[in-house]
Design a protein around this motif. Structure first.
Motif, PDB file in Angstrom:
ATOM      1  N   VAL A  63       0.820  -1.213   0.000  1.00 30.31           N
ATOM      2  CA  VAL A  63       0.000   0.000   0.000  1.00 30.31           C
ATOM      3  C   VAL A  63       0.855   1.265   0.000  1.00 30.31           C
ATOM      4  O   VAL A  63       0.571   2.217  -0.730  1.00 30.31           O
ATOM      5  N   ALA A  64       1.904   1.267   0.804  1.00 24.96           N
ATOM      6  CA  ALA A  64       2.739   2.478   0.872  1.00 24.96           C
ATOM      7  C   ALA A  64       3.305   2.838  -0.497  1.00 24.96           C
ATOM      8  O   ALA A  64       3.286   4.013  -0.895  1.00 24.96           O
ATOM      9  N   GLY A  65       3.790   1.849  -1.239  1.00 22.26           N
ATOM     10  CA  GLY A  65       4.353   2.119  -2.556  1.00 22.26           C
ATOM     11  C   GLY A  65       3.321   2.481  -3.605  1.00 22.26           C
ATOM     12  O   GLY A  65       3.642   3.156  -4.589  1.00 22.26           O
ATOM     13  N   ALA A  66       2.077   2.037  -3.402  1.00 23.84           N
ATOM     14  CA  ALA A  66       1.017   2.302  -4.380  1.00 23.84           C
ATOM     15  C   ALA A  66       0.202   3.546  -4.062  1.00 23.84           C
ATOM     16  O   ALA A  66      -0.600   3.980  -4.888  1.00 23.84           O
ATOM     17  N   TRP A  67       0.415   4.129  -2.906  1.00 23.96           N
ATOM     18  CA  TRP A  67      -0.428   5.258  -2.484  1.00 23.96           C
ATOM     19  C   TRP A  67      -0.189   6.471  -3.381  1.00 23.96           C
ATOM     20  O   TRP A  67       0.960   6.857  -3.623  1.00 23.96           O
ATOM     21  N   PRO A  68      -1.249   7.111  -3.891  1.00 20.78           N
ATOM     22  CA  PRO A  68      -1.074   8.250  -4.803  1.00 20.78           C
ATOM     23  C   PRO A  68      -0.364   9.418  -4.130  1.00 20.78           C
ATOM     24  O   PRO A  68      -0.671   9.770  -2.975  1.00 20.78           O
ATOM     25  N   SER A  69       0.548  10.029  -4.837  1.00 25.64           N
ATOM     26  CA  SER A  69       1.316  11.148  -4.260  1.00 25.64           C
ATOM     27  C   SER A  69       0.423  12.346  -3.971  1.00 25.64           C
ATOM     28  O   SER A  69       0.711  13.138  -3.074  1.00 25.64           O
ATOM     29  N   GLY A  90       2.710   9.184   3.783  1.00 24.15           N
ATOM     30  CA  GLY A  90       1.701   9.690   2.873  1.00 24.15           C
ATOM     31  C   GLY A  90       0.291   9.561   3.406  1.00 24.15           C
ATOM     32  O   GLY A  90      -0.563  10.411   3.149  1.00 24.15           O
ATOM     33  N   LEU A  91       0.023   8.499   4.156  1.00 27.72           N
ATOM     34  CA  LEU A  91      -1.313   8.310   4.706  1.00 27.72           C
ATOM     35  C   LEU A  91      -1.466   9.035   6.038  1.00 27.72           C
ATOM     36  O   LEU A  91      -2.495   9.656   6.298  1.00 27.72           O
ATOM     37  N   ILE A  92      -0.424   8.989   6.868  1.00 25.41           N
ATOM     38  CA  ILE A  92      -0.501   9.659   8.163  1.00 25.41           C
ATOM     39  C   ILE A  92      -0.687  11.156   7.994  1.00 25.41           C
ATOM     40  O   ILE A  92      -1.511  11.790   8.673  1.00 25.41           O
ATOM     41  N   ASP A 320      -6.530   6.791  15.577  1.00 28.14           N
ATOM     42  CA  ASP A 320      -5.731   8.005  15.772  1.00 28.14           C
ATOM     43  C   ASP A 320      -4.393   7.762  15.082  1.00 28.14           C
ATOM     44  O   ASP A 320      -3.562   6.984  15.567  1.00 28.14           O
ATOM     45  N   LYS A 321      -4.167   8.408  13.957  1.00 28.04           N
ATOM     46  CA  LYS A 321      -2.976   8.122  13.147  1.00 28.04           C
ATOM     47  C   LYS A 321      -1.688   8.567  13.836  1.00 28.04           C
ATOM     48  O   LYS A 321      -0.611   8.055  13.515  1.00 28.04           O
ATOM     49  N   ARG A 322      -1.765   9.476  14.770  1.00 32.48           N
ATOM     50  CA  ARG A 322      -0.563   9.875  15.513  1.00 32.48           C
ATOM     51  C   ARG A 322      -0.127   8.771  16.465  1.00 32.48           C
ATOM     52  O   ARG A 322       1.061   8.610  16.741  1.00 32.48           O
ATOM     53  N   LEU A 323      -1.102   8.034  16.991  1.00 40.66           N
ATOM     54  CA  LEU A 323      -0.817   6.986  17.966  1.00 40.66           C
ATOM     55  C   LEU A 323      -0.673   5.613  17.323  1.00 40.66           C
ATOM     56  O   LEU A 323       0.042   4.755  17.821  1.00 40.66           O
ATOM     57  N   GLY A 324      -1.398   5.372  16.239  1.00 44.64           N
ATOM     58  CA  GLY A 324      -1.340   4.079  15.578  1.00 44.64           C
ATOM     59  C   GLY A 324      -2.335   3.074  16.122  1.00 44.64           C
ATOM     60  O   GLY A 324      -2.181   1.871  15.926  1.00 44.64           O
ATOM     61  N   TYR A 325      -3.392   3.540  16.745  1.00 35.22           N
ATOM     62  CA  TYR A 325      -4.431   2.660  17.268  1.00 35.22           C
ATOM     63  C   TYR A 325      -5.690   3.485  17.511  1.00 35.22           C
ATOM     64  O   TYR A 325      -5.664   4.719  17.450  1.00 35.22           O
TER      65      TYR A 325
END
Length: 344
Positions: A63-69, A90-92, A320-325
Motif C-alpha cells: 500500500v505504501a508504494g502504491a499510495w497516490p502522491s 503519505g497516509l498519516i 488516531d494516526k498519531r498513535l497508531g491505534y
C-alpha cells in the motif's frame, strides 16, 4: 475525524485489495457501492479513482508504494486490528480517515491465551509429544489458581484476556500507558516506565499490544532478564514486539521457562528458525483470533461502516494516526468504549 462525506453523484467507488482469498458475503457491500477487486500489481492504478479503500489483504506491504502522491481515498479500512502497515507518511500526513476491525478478535484471542496458559501449566504439549513417541512418562503439573499474569496492552483484546484469565483464577495485572488501580478488567495497570518491576512479578507475560515505535522490541534481552526463570511468555500481539534472537538465547539459557508465539518478526516463520525445535516453545501460525466465521465477521463490520459512510454518519473504529491505534474516544456514536487506554 469521525465522518467522511459520501461521494457526490452516485454510490462510492470502493477498491478492495484481495490477496489470495476473496472476502465472503460482499453482497451487502456491493448494494451500497461500486466495488472493484484488485491484486497488488493493480493497486497503484486503482487507488486514484477510489473513494474508499478496503484492505482485505491486511498482510500486504504494497500500500505504501502504491499510495497516490496527491492523496488517495478519503477513507481506508483494514481487515485487522493492527494498522502498522498503513502508518506510512503519505497516509498519516494526508486527510484519509483510517478505521480498523477492532472487536472481531477479542474473545477468540482471549480463549486462545487461556488455552496456552493451561497447556503450559498442565504440560499438554509434552503429553502430545510423548504420545507420538509412545512413551509413558508420569509427571506432576502446575495449578493456575493464584498464578500471576501480566497483560501488556489494555485495549479490547487485552481486556478480554484479562477477564478470561481472571475467571480461570489467575491474578491479573496490566501494562499500559497510564498507571491506575481498580481497573475492571485488569486490576492494577502498571505504566510502561515500570515494566521491569511488573515483569519480575509475573508467572505469565501476555503481549497483546499493537506495534508502535514505543512497543517495538519491548521484550528484549534486558526485559527477559527481568522475568522469572519459571515464567512463560505468550505473544498474540505483533511479532516485532519481541526481539526473537534475544528470546531464543534466553530460552536456551533457561532464563525463561517457555514461550508460546502466534506472531513472528518474519511470517511464515522460516523452517530454519530454532524456535520450531525447542521443546518449551509452542508455535502457531498467526491464528489465535481466527475462529470459524471470522472472515464473515470482518466483512459484516466493513459493510456496517460503509452504510454509515453512505448515510453520512460517524464511522466506527476510527484510528488516531498519531498513535497508531483506536483511541479511547473512537469517533463512533454507537460503538462501545472499550477502556481508557487502547494501546497498552
Amino acid at each position: 475525524m469521525e465522518h467522511v462525506p459520501p461521494a457526490p453523484g452516485g454510490p462510492p467507488a470502493v477498491v478492495v485489495l484481495t490477496g489470495d482469498v476473496l472476502p465472503p458475503g460482499m453482497d451487502a457491500v456491493e448494494r451500497l457501492a461500486r466495488v472493484r477487486y484488485v491484486r497488488e500489481p493493480e493497486l497503484a492504478e486503482a487507488l486514484p479513482g477510489a473513494d474508499v479503500f478496503f484492505m482485505w489483504d491486511f498482510l500486504s506491504d504494497a500500500v505504501a508504494g502504491a499510495w497516490p502522491s496527491g492523496g488517495g481515498p478519503g477513507w481506508v479500512h483494514i481487515a485487522s486490528a493492527g494498522v502498522e502497515r498503513l502508518m506510512f507518511p503519505g497516509l498519516i500526513e494526508g486527510g484519509a480517515v483510517v478505521t480498523n476491525s477492532r472487536g472481531v478478535f477479542d474473545e477468540p484471542i482471549a480463549e486462545y491465551v487461556l488455552g496456552l496458559v493451561l497447556a503450559f501449566a498442565k504440560d499438554l504439549h509434552t503429553t502430545v509429544r510423548l504420545q507420538g513417541e509412545r512413551r509413558w512418562r508420569h509427571r506432576e503439573t502446575e495449578g493456575i489458581t493464584g498464578a500471576r499474569a501480566l497483560v501488556a496492552g489494555t485495549g479490547p483484546i487485552g481486556r478480554a484476556i484479562g477477564r478470561r484469565l481472571s475467571a480461570a483464577g489467575l491474578a491479573v495485572s496490566g501494562l499500559g500507558r497510564t498507571a491506575r488501580d481498580g481497573d475492571p478488567d485488569l486490576g492494577t495497570v502498571h505504566p510502561m516506565e515500570r515494566m521491569d518491576e511488573a515483569l519480575a512479578a509475573a508467572d505469565y507475560v501476555v503481549l497483546a499490544a499493537p506495534l508502535t515505535p514505543r512497543t517495538r522490541g519491548m521484550i528484549d534481552a534486558a526485559a527477559l532478564d527481568r522475568m522469572r526463570p519459571s515464567a512463560r511468555l505468550i505473544n498474540v500481539g505483533r511479532g516485532a514486539l519481541v526481539a526473537e534472537a534475544d528470546l531464543v538465547k534466553a530460552l536456551r539459557d533457561g532464563r525463561v521457562a517457555g514461550a508460546a508465539l502466534d506472531v513472528f518478526e518474519d511470517e511464515p516463520l522460516p523452517p530454519s528458525s530454532p524456535l520450531w525445535a525447542m521443546p518449551n516453545v509452542i508455535v502457531s501460525p498467526h491464528m489465535s483470533g481466527d475462529v470459524v466465521g471470522w472472515r464473515d465477521e470482518l466483512v459484516r463490520l466493513f459493510a456496517d461502516n460503509l452504510g454509515r459512510h453512505v448515510a453520512g454518519r460517524p464511522l466506527r473504529n476510527v484510528v488516531d494516526k498519531r498513535l497508531g491505534y483506536v483511541g479511547s474516544q473512537n469517533g463512533s456514536r454507537t460503538g462501545s468504549r472499550a477502556g481508557s487506554d487502547q494501546r497498552g
